[in-house]
Design a protein around this motif. Structure first.
Motif, PDB file in Angstrom:
ATOM      1  N   GLU A  44       0.824  -1.212   0.000  1.00 33.32           N
ATOM      2  CA  GLU A  44       0.000   0.000   0.000  1.00 33.32           C
ATOM      3  C   GLU A  44       0.857   1.260   0.000  1.00 33.32           C
ATOM      4  OE1 GLU A  44      -3.588   1.167   0.522  1.00 33.32           O
ATOM      5  OE2 GLU A  44      -3.513  -0.453  -0.939  1.00 33.32           O
ATOM      6  N   GLU A  45       1.951   1.233   0.725  1.00 34.99           N
ATOM      7  CA  GLU A  45       2.779   2.427   0.867  1.00 34.99           C
ATOM      8  C   GLU A  45       3.815   2.569  -0.251  1.00 34.99           C
ATOM      9  OE1 GLU A  45       2.258   4.772   3.058  1.00 34.99           O
ATOM     10  OE2 GLU A  45       0.591   3.666   3.957  1.00 34.99           O
ATOM     11  N   ALA A  46       4.310   1.453  -0.771  1.00 37.23           N
ATOM     12  CA  ALA A  46       5.410   1.511  -1.741  1.00 37.23           C
ATOM     13  C   ALA A  46       4.961   1.290  -3.184  1.00 37.23           C
ATOM     14  CB  ALA A  46       6.489   0.492  -1.369  1.00 37.23           C
ATOM     15  N   PHE A  47       4.058   0.340  -3.413  1.00 38.79           N
ATOM     16  CA  PHE A  47       3.591   0.001  -4.758  1.00 38.79           C
ATOM     17  C   PHE A  47       2.071  -0.179  -4.719  1.00 38.79           C
ATOM     18  CE2 PHE A  47       7.954  -1.593  -4.458  1.00 38.79           C
ATOM     19  CZ  PHE A  47       8.537  -1.065  -5.600  1.00 38.79           C
ATOM     20  N   ARG A  48       1.358   0.891  -4.485  1.00 34.36           N
ATOM     21  CA  ARG A  48      -0.090   0.785  -4.297  1.00 34.36           C
ATOM     22  C   ARG A  48      -0.797   0.438  -5.601  1.00 34.36           C
ATOM     23  NH1 ARG A  48      -2.282   6.163  -2.855  1.00 34.36           N
ATOM     24  NH2 ARG A  48      -3.186   6.241  -4.967  1.00 34.36           N
ATOM     25  N   THR A  49      -1.635  -0.592  -5.561  1.00 33.63           N
ATOM     26  CA  THR A  49      -2.411  -0.993  -6.735  1.00 33.63           C
ATOM     27  C   THR A  49      -3.772  -0.307  -6.695  1.00 33.63           C
ATOM     28  OG1 THR A  49      -1.329  -3.156  -6.834  1.00 33.63           O
ATOM     29  CG2 THR A  49      -3.414  -2.921  -7.989  1.00 33.63           C
ATOM     30  N   ASP A  50      -4.010   0.580  -7.655  1.00 32.51           N
ATOM     31  CA  ASP A  50      -5.281   1.298  -7.713  1.00 32.51           C
ATOM     32  C   ASP A  50      -6.293   0.649  -8.651  1.00 32.51           C
ATOM     33  OD1 ASP A  50      -4.456   3.147  -5.896  1.00 32.51           O
ATOM     34  OD2 ASP A  50      -4.352   4.846  -7.282  1.00 32.51           O
ATOM     35  N   TYR A  51      -5.808  -0.134  -9.637  1.00 30.18           N
ATOM     36  CA  TYR A  51      -6.718  -0.667 -10.657  1.00 30.18           C
ATOM     37  C   TYR A  51      -6.116  -1.937 -11.239  1.00 30.18           C
ATOM     38  CZ  TYR A  51      -9.412  -0.823 -15.060  1.00 30.18           C
ATOM     39  OH  TYR A  51     -10.217  -1.205 -16.109  1.00 30.18           O
ATOM     40  N   TYR A  52      -6.999  -2.894 -11.518  1.00 29.82           N
ATOM     41  CA  TYR A  52      -6.597  -4.149 -12.176  1.00 29.82           C
ATOM     42  C   TYR A  52      -7.636  -4.476 -13.246  1.00 29.82           C
ATOM     43  CZ  TYR A  52      -6.444  -9.149 -13.090  1.00 29.82           C
ATOM     44  OH  TYR A  52      -6.436 -10.378 -13.722  1.00 29.82           O
ATOM     45  N   ARG A  53      -7.149  -4.986 -14.376  1.00 30.10           N
ATOM     46  CA  ARG A  53      -8.030  -5.431 -15.452  1.00 30.10           C
ATOM     47  C   ARG A  53      -7.344  -6.540 -16.233  1.00 30.10           C
ATOM     48  NH1 ARG A  53     -12.167  -2.834 -18.924  1.00 30.10           N
ATOM     49  NH2 ARG A  53     -12.191  -3.914 -20.934  1.00 30.10           N
ATOM     50  N   ILE A  54      -8.121  -7.528 -16.642  1.00 29.47           N
ATOM     51  CA  ILE A  54      -7.634  -8.539 -17.577  1.00 29.47           C
ATOM     52  C   ILE A  54      -8.623  -8.643 -18.728  1.00 29.47           C
ATOM     53  CG2 ILE A  54      -8.685 -10.442 -16.261  1.00 29.47           C
ATOM     54  CD1 ILE A  54      -6.356 -12.211 -17.295  1.00 29.47           C
ATOM     55  N   ASP A  55      -8.090  -8.641 -19.943  1.00 32.97           N
ATOM     56  CA  ASP A  55      -8.874  -8.838 -21.162  1.00 32.97           C
ATOM     57  C   ASP A  55      -8.424 -10.140 -21.807  1.00 32.97           C
ATOM     58  OD1 ASP A  55     -10.339  -6.234 -21.329  1.00 32.97           O
ATOM     59  OD2 ASP A  55      -8.295  -5.462 -21.386  1.00 32.97           O
ATOM     60  N   ILE A  56      -9.373 -11.008 -22.122  1.00 29.94           N
ATOM     61  CA  ILE A  56      -9.090 -12.301 -22.732  1.00 29.94           C
ATOM     62  C   ILE A  56      -9.784 -12.378 -24.085  1.00 29.94           C
ATOM     63  CG2 ILE A  56      -9.517 -14.789 -22.572  1.00 29.94           C
ATOM     64  CD1 ILE A  56      -9.166 -14.558 -19.560  1.00 29.94           C
ATOM     65  N   THR A  57      -9.043 -12.842 -25.082  1.00 28.89           N
ATOM     66  CA  THR A  57      -9.590 -13.070 -26.413  1.00 28.89           C
ATOM     67  C   THR A  57      -9.435 -14.534 -26.780  1.00 28.89           C
ATOM     68  OG1 THR A  57      -9.030 -10.822 -27.124  1.00 28.89           O
ATOM     69  CG2 THR A  57      -9.438 -12.450 -28.853  1.00 28.89           C
ATOM     70  N   PHE A  58     -10.527 -15.181 -27.172  1.00 25.59           N
ATOM     71  CA  PHE A  58     -10.479 -16.578 -27.604  1.00 25.59           C
ATOM     72  C   PHE A  58     -10.217 -16.609 -29.108  1.00 25.59           C
ATOM     73  CE2 PHE A  58     -13.348 -16.653 -23.876  1.00 25.59           C
ATOM     74  CZ  PHE A  58     -12.563 -17.457 -23.057  1.00 25.59           C
ATOM     75  N   ASN A  59      -9.136 -17.267 -29.491  1.00 20.68           N
ATOM     76  CA  ASN A  59      -8.702 -17.285 -30.886  1.00 20.68           C
ATOM     77  C   ASN A  59      -9.307 -18.465 -31.639  1.00 20.68           C
ATOM     78  OD1 ASN A  59      -6.947 -15.049 -30.272  1.00 20.68           O
ATOM     79  ND2 ASN A  59      -5.546 -16.532 -29.328  1.00 20.68           N
ATOM     80  N   ASP A  60      -9.350 -18.356 -32.966  1.00 18.54           N
ATOM     81  CA  ASP A  60      -9.975 -19.385 -33.798  1.00 18.54           C
ATOM     82  C   ASP A  60      -9.247 -20.724 -33.737  1.00 18.54           C
ATOM     83  OD1 ASP A  60     -11.929 -17.608 -34.605  1.00 18.54           O
ATOM     84  OD2 ASP A  60     -10.882 -17.027 -36.440  1.00 18.54           O
ATOM     85  N   ASP A  61      -7.954 -20.727 -33.411  1.00 15.85           N
ATOM     86  CA  ASP A  61      -7.184 -21.974 -33.373  1.00 15.85           C
ATOM     87  C   ASP A  61      -7.256 -22.679 -32.026  1.00 15.85           C
ATOM     88  OD1 ASP A  61      -5.682 -20.280 -31.832  1.00 15.85           O
ATOM     89  OD2 ASP A  61      -3.801 -20.540 -32.961  1.00 15.85           O
TER      90      ASP A  61
END
Length: 216
Positions: A151-168
């Motif tokens: 929290e004090e040294a490397f505070r994470t304010d936001y997280y997101r993951i985007d996944i794409t399913f490929n044709d193969d």
């Protein structure tokens, strides 16, 4: 749940035991996956550092879960990452991917052995070719909790993951983590990407296996 019923205790009747058949868009994530071309861009004292990594992900179907009338199907996962330069673990992560068929709600839980947990959420259709979930620090529903040091040294304010399913049959992810680093100005976009290839098909969840054995 958009509309919480008056009866918040009674669980659904006639729940299908077949998790793989009721995972919606998460069905494409089930199994064991590997890749060796991942790219990580992380903050260092001298500036951003780019490293390539190799990755193994195991996603196993779990039995149906109920919060009263809310019904969830899901995958329990373990991610292990290292690099070609070092034998030591580069990243380790466990958690669940969850799907609520009634609403299209998708959730990802994250726990990493550096004192941080996340619950991220989003929505998708059952046949979606892309998935996105996100979490924000301070959100009491889909939020981020970290140790005092982080929290004090490397505070994470936001997280997101985007996944794409490929044709193969592969799938590609891109994660974004906004870090507020002590002594720095703008938040740092710590991001990772990789394309995963399945090496082992999924096994049924325990309840489905038991019922199949009983029926046989």
């Amino acid at each position: 749940m958009p509309n919480i019923p008056d009866d918040i205790f009674t669980e659904p009747a006639d729940v299908s035991p077949d998790t793989l058949g009721n995972l919606g868009p998460l069905r494409r994530l089930a199994g064991v996956w590997e890749a060796d071309r991942g790219v990580d861009v992380s903050p260092k004292a001298h500036g951003p550092e780019r490293r390539e990594y190799r990755e193994r992900i195991r996603m196993d179907p779990i039995d149906p879960q109920a919060n009263g009338p809310q019904l969830l199907y899901g995958l329990r996962y373990h991610i292990h990452i290292n690099t070609s330069e070092e034998a030591i673990t580069f990243h380790d992560q466990v958690g669940y991917w969850l799907w609520e068929p009634a609403t299209g709600l998708i959730m990802q839980t994250i726990a990493i052995p550096r004192g941080q947990v996340v619950l991220a959420g989003g929505f998708a259709t059952a046949d979606a070719r892309t998935l996105s979930v996100e979490a924000r620090r301070g959100d009491t529903r889909f939020g981020i909790s970290s140790t005092t040091f982080l929290e004090e040294a490397f505070r994470t304010d936001y997280y997101r993951i985007d996944i794409t399913f490929n044709d193969d049959g592969t799938w590609t992810y891109l994660t974004r983590t906004d870090l507020v680093i002590r002594g720095k100005g703008e938040p740092f976009n710590h991001h990772d990407t990789n394309t995963m290839r399945r090496v082992t098909p999924p096994q049924p969840n325990p309840l489905a296996e038991i019922q199949a054995e009983t029926a046989g």
